[in-house]
Design a protein around this motif. Structure first.
Motif, PDB file in Angstrom:
ATOM      1  N   ARG A 114      42.594  41.513  31.589  1.00 33.56           N
ATOM      2  CA  ARG A 114      43.547  41.421  30.459  1.00 33.56           C
ATOM      3  C   ARG A 114      44.078  42.771  30.188  1.00 33.56           C
ATOM      4  N   LEU A 115      45.404  43.007  30.158  1.00 32.66           N
ATOM      5  CA  LEU A 115      45.826  44.331  29.499  1.00 32.66           C
ATOM      6  C   LEU A 115      46.464  43.981  28.074  1.00 32.66           C
ATOM      7  N   ASP A 116      45.504  44.730  27.363  1.00 34.47           N
ATOM      8  CA  ASP A 116      46.152  44.439  25.588  1.00 34.47           C
ATOM      9  C   ASP A 116      46.219  45.773  25.125  1.00 34.47           C
TER      10      ASP A 116
ATOM     11  N   HIS B  19      40.587  44.672  29.847  1.00 34.39           N
ATOM     12  CA  HIS B  19      39.394  43.904  29.685  1.00 34.39           C
ATOM     13  C   HIS B  19      39.029  42.878  30.916  1.00 34.39           C
ATOM     14  N   ALA B  20      38.116  42.959  31.473  1.00 33.05           N
ATOM     15  CA  ALA B  20      37.590  42.339  32.713  1.00 33.05           C
ATOM     16  C   ALA B  20      36.853  41.116  32.236  1.00 33.05           C
ATOM     17  N   VAL B  21      37.284  39.906  32.557  1.00 30.00           N
ATOM     18  CA  VAL B  21      36.824  38.533  32.262  1.00 30.00           C
ATOM     19  C   VAL B  21      36.040  37.963  33.020  1.00 30.00           C
ATOM     20  N   HIS B  22      34.884  37.611  33.353  1.00 29.08           N
ATOM     21  CA  HIS B  22      34.202  36.652  34.349  1.00 29.08           C
ATOM     22  C   HIS B  22      33.442  35.453  34.086  1.00 29.08           C
ATOM     23  N   ASP B  23      33.940  34.327  34.765  1.00 28.94           N
ATOM     24  CA  ASP B  23      33.227  33.106  34.021  1.00 28.94           C
ATOM     25  C   ASP B  23      33.232  32.870  32.594  1.00 28.94           C
ATOM     26  N   GLY B  24      34.381  33.248  32.040  1.00 27.59           N
ATOM     27  CA  GLY B  24      34.629  33.091  30.728  1.00 27.59           C
ATOM     28  C   GLY B  24      33.973  33.891  29.606  1.00 27.59           C
ATOM     29  N   LEU B  25      33.478  35.031  30.178  1.00 27.04           N
ATOM     30  CA  LEU B  25      32.322  36.017  29.591  1.00 27.04           C
ATOM     31  C   LEU B  25      33.288  37.348  29.656  1.00 27.04           C
TER      32      LEU B  25
ATOM     33  N   THR C 112      44.984  32.612  26.252  1.00 28.40           N
ATOM     34  CA  THR C 112      43.678  32.191  25.327  1.00 28.40           C
ATOM     35  C   THR C 112      43.202  33.536  24.639  1.00 28.40           C
ATOM     36  N   GLN C 113      42.313  33.355  23.749  1.00 29.02           N
ATOM     37  CA  GLN C 113      41.775  34.388  22.923  1.00 29.02           C
ATOM     38  C   GLN C 113      40.763  35.268  23.813  1.00 29.02           C
ATOM     39  N   LEU C 114      40.686  36.542  23.601  1.00 35.07           N
ATOM     40  CA  LEU C 114      39.580  37.318  24.275  1.00 35.07           C
ATOM     41  C   LEU C 114      38.340  36.659  24.087  1.00 35.07           C
ATOM     42  N   PRO C 115      37.341  36.429  25.028  1.00 38.68           N
ATOM     43  CA  PRO C 115      36.032  35.963  24.568  1.00 38.68           C
ATOM     44  C   PRO C 115      35.330  37.068  23.958  1.00 38.68           C
TER      45      PRO C 115
ATOM     46  N   GLN D  90      53.033  41.842  24.383  1.00 38.81           N
ATOM     47  CA  GLN D  90      51.972  40.974  24.486  1.00 38.81           C
ATOM     48  C   GLN D  90      50.873  41.058  25.426  1.00 38.81           C
ATOM     49  N   ALA D  91      49.977  40.497  25.139  1.00 36.39           N
ATOM     50  CA  ALA D  91      48.724  40.861  26.381  1.00 36.39           C
ATOM     51  C   ALA D  91      49.039  40.038  27.378  1.00 36.39           C
ATOM     52  N   LEU D  92      48.909  40.762  28.742  1.00 35.77           N
ATOM     53  CA  LEU D  92      49.094  40.294  30.096  1.00 35.77           C
ATOM     54  C   LEU D  92      47.547  40.176  30.726  1.00 35.77           C
ATOM     55  N   GLU D  93      47.726  38.806  31.448  1.00 32.68           N
ATOM     56  CA  GLU D  93      46.462  38.491  32.221  1.00 32.68           C
ATOM     57  C   GLU D  93      46.869  38.568  33.803  1.00 32.68           C
ATOM     58  N   VAL D  94      46.031  38.693  34.465  1.00 36.40           N
ATOM     59  CA  VAL D  94      46.232  38.654  36.102  1.00 36.40           C
ATOM     60  C   VAL D  94      44.712  38.487  36.587  1.00 36.40           C
ATOM     61  N   GLU D  95      44.839  37.665  37.811  1.00 40.32           N
ATOM     62  CA  GLU D  95      43.481  37.630  38.543  1.00 40.32           C
ATOM     63  C   GLU D  95      43.657  38.452  39.528  1.00 40.32           C
ATOM     64  N   ARG D  96      42.387  39.224  39.822  1.00 45.15           N
ATOM     65  CA  ARG D  96      42.104  40.009  40.956  1.00 45.15           C
ATOM     66  C   ARG D  96      40.591  39.710  41.503  1.00 45.15           C
ATOM     67  N   THR D  97      40.662  40.187  42.626  1.00 46.41           N
ATOM     68  CA  THR D  97      39.051  40.029  43.315  1.00 46.41           C
ATOM     69  C   THR D  97      38.808  41.508  43.418  1.00 46.41           C
ATOM     70  N   VAL D  98      37.264  41.727  42.924  1.00 45.34           N
ATOM     71  CA  VAL D  98      36.874  43.121  42.857  1.00 45.34           C
ATOM     72  C   VAL D  98      36.316  43.242  44.230  1.00 45.34           C
ATOM     73  N   ASP D  99      36.571  44.555  44.873  1.00 47.98           N
ATOM     74  CA  ASP D  99      36.150  44.829  46.351  1.00 47.98           C
ATOM     75  C   ASP D  99      34.539  45.059  46.205  1.00 47.98           C
ATOM     76  N   PRO D 100      33.918  45.177  47.476  1.00 50.22           N
ATOM     77  CA  PRO D 100      32.623  45.326  47.632  1.00 50.22           C
ATOM     78  C   PRO D 100      32.212  46.676  46.831  1.00 50.22           C
ATOM     79  N   ASN D 101      32.967  47.561  46.805  1.00 51.58           N
ATOM     80  CA  ASN D 101      32.610  48.903  45.962  1.00 51.58           C
ATOM     81  C   ASN D 101      32.814  48.857  44.434  1.00 51.58           C
ATOM     82  N   GLY D 102      33.330  47.766  44.094  1.00 51.48           N
ATOM     83  CA  GLY D 102      33.427  47.522  42.404  1.00 51.48           C
ATOM     84  C   GLY D 102      35.030  47.896  42.090  1.00 51.48           C
ATOM     85  N   TRP D 103      35.883  48.184  43.017  1.00 51.56           N
ATOM     86  CA  TRP D 103      37.349  48.519  42.485  1.00 51.56           C
ATOM     87  C   TRP D 103      38.146  47.508  42.713  1.00 51.56           C
TER      88      TRP D 103
END
Length: 161
Positions: free
Chosen positions: A43-45, A50-56, A81-84, A8-21
């Motif tokens: 989202r690991l599918d 997939h990186a989702v930000h603000d619903g996009l 939810t479905q992948l936007p 199944q697809a997994l989701e997890v919240e992460r904060t992107v560091d100042p260098n984009g990692w």
């Protein structure tokens, strides 16, 4: 993590560091500086991340984990939810010079001398540039970097006197 169903697809919240990692189960993944210091949903599918930000959908990358491997992620949950949808490809125009080479996002694209003096439309997608002239695709070029597009319209110079 133990209660999550396999395949199944997994989701997890992460904060992107100042260098984009971001960090996922001990692996560093480059998301991009355009999302620096922002909280994203990862989202690991299957073989994709997939990186989702603000619903996009902001970015799709190969997953750093094998498809059968289930990483131990803190805060992981089954994707509810479905992948936007992906945003539409950005299109830019360029006037082809006599040498047949145009520049988009600091990358040289060889369109061909046949199209010299004509205005072509280039669709900028995640992994490639699609060059069209009057609706017909004339070439496809791999995108070597993720630099942003800064110029949209063809630059047409007045004839020299």
């Amino acid at each position: 993590m133990g209660d999550l169903p396999p395949h199944q697809a997994l989701e997890v919240e992460r904060t992107v560091d100042p260098n984009g990692w971001i960090n996922l189960a001990g692996q560093r993944v480059k998301i991009g500086t355009e999302l620096a210091n922002r909280v994203i949903t990862v989202r690991l599918d299957g073989p994709l991340l997939h990186a989702v930000h603000d619903g996009l959908l902001a970015k799709t990358l190969p997953s750093p984990f094998a498809s059968g491997e289930r990483p131990r992620l803190v805060g992981a949950r089954v994707a509810a939810t479905q992948l936007p949808p992906a945003p539409a490809a950005v299109s830019v125009e360029r006037k082809v010079p006599t040498d047949g080479v145009v520049m988009v996002a600091r990358q040289r694209l060889r369109v061909g001398r046949t199209y010299a003096g004509r205005i072509v439309t280039i669709y900028v997608e995640d992994t490639h540039f699609r060059v069209t002239y009057e609706g017909a695709e004339i070439s496809l070029h791999a995108r070597k970097g993720q630099r942003p597009v800064t110029r949209w319209k063809a630059k047409i110079h007045a004839p020299k006197i």
